[in-house]
Design a protein around this motif. Structure first.
Motif, short mmCIF file in Angstrom:
data_model
loop_
_atom_site.label_atom_id
_atom_site.label_comp_id
_atom_site.label_asym_id
_atom_site.label_seq_id
_atom_site.Cartn_x
_atom_site.Cartn_y
_atom_site.Cartn_z
N SER A 159 25.99 48.33 40.89
CA SER A 159 25.37 48.51 39.06
C SER A 159 27.38 48.50 38.76
O SER A 159 26.48 49.58 38.12
CB SER A 159 24.30 49.00 39.09
N LYS A 195 31.99 49.50 34.31
CA LYS A 195 33.47 49.67 33.72
C LYS A 195 34.03 50.61 34.03
O LYS A 195 35.44 50.74 34.66
CB LYS A 195 33.09 49.46 32.41
N GLU A 230 28.11 40.72 43.23
CA GLU A 230 26.77 41.06 42.52
C GLU A 230 26.89 42.56 42.06
O GLU A 230 26.01 42.64 41.18
CB GLU A 230 25.29 40.99 43.53
N ASN A 231 28.13 42.22 41.33
CA ASN A 231 28.78 43.51 40.36
C ASN A 231 28.60 43.09 38.08
O ASN A 231 29.12 42.46 38.55
CB ASN A 231 29.55 44.42 40.68
N ASN A 232 28.94 43.77 37.78
CA ASN A 232 28.92 43.78 36.26
C ASN A 232 30.02 44.04 36.12
O ASN A 232 30.87 44.20 35.25
CB ASN A 232 27.56 44.86 35.84
N GLY A 254 33.38 42.63 34.57
CA GLY A 254 33.92 41.49 33.10
C GLY A 254 35.62 41.52 33.53
O GLY A 254 36.35 41.17 34.30
N ASN A 255 36.19 40.19 32.64
CA ASN A 255 36.93 40.47 32.44
C ASN A 255 37.66 41.16 32.06
O ASN A 255 39.00 41.37 33.55
CB ASN A 255 37.49 38.77 31.48
N TYR A 302 29.46 36.07 41.75
CA TYR A 302 27.87 36.67 41.13
C TYR A 302 28.74 37.33 40.30
O TYR A 302 27.37 38.69 39.87
CB TYR A 302 26.76 37.00 41.41
N CYS A 303 29.10 37.82 39.90
CA CYS A 303 30.05 38.67 38.59
C CYS A 303 30.15 37.91 37.71
O CYS A 303 30.11 36.90 37.33
CB CYS A 303 31.84 38.99 39.14
N ASP A 304 30.29 38.92 36.43
CA ASP A 304 30.46 37.66 34.91
C ASP A 304 31.37 37.48 34.47
O ASP A 304 31.78 37.41 33.40
CB ASP A 304 29.70 39.10 34.53
N THR A 329 34.76 35.24 33.12
CA THR A 329 34.64 33.99 32.75
C THR A 329 35.92 32.91 33.03
O THR A 329 36.70 33.38 34.97
CB THR A 329 34.48 33.47 31.27
#
Length: 100
Positions: free
Chosen positions: A16, A19, A43-45, A47-48, A72-74, A76
């Motif tokens: 978890s 940022k 598996e962490n959030n 992003g770009n 499994y990251c967010d 794109t």
């Protein structure tokens, strides 16, 4: 950030990471990238934006990373493009990449 610290493997999957923590981590890696061989941030959030900061580390000619796991990251397509660009600029050491 201590240059005498010779971390070779860092596994932070499913931690978890925020940022802010991601920025702190990439800042530390930028200051001493030459010893790290394996980084798992799966598996962490992430992003770009976070991936873009990480890519700055990957572009460093001192970076000797051999395994990078970002499954499994967010991110794109933009994040994937940043990773691709970073690897093109410093391709010699990476042996394993997981973006699943």
């Amino acid at each position: 950030m201590n240059p005498q610290f010779k971390l070779e493997k860092l596994h932070l999957s499913d931690c978890s990471i925020t940022k802010k923590q991601s920025l702190i981590l990439t800042s530390a890696l930028k200051s001493n990238p030459s010893h790290l061989r394996e980084l798992d941030l799966s598996e962490n959030n992430l992003g770009n934006t976070e991936v873009k900061h990480l890519c700055a580390v990957l572009k460093d000619s001192h970076c000797k990373l051999e395994r990078l796991r970002l499954s499994y990251c967010d991110m794109t397509d933009e994040g994937c493009s940043d990773v691709t660009s970073a690897l093109k600029s410093n391709p010699s050491h990476l042996r394993e990449l997981d973006l699943s």
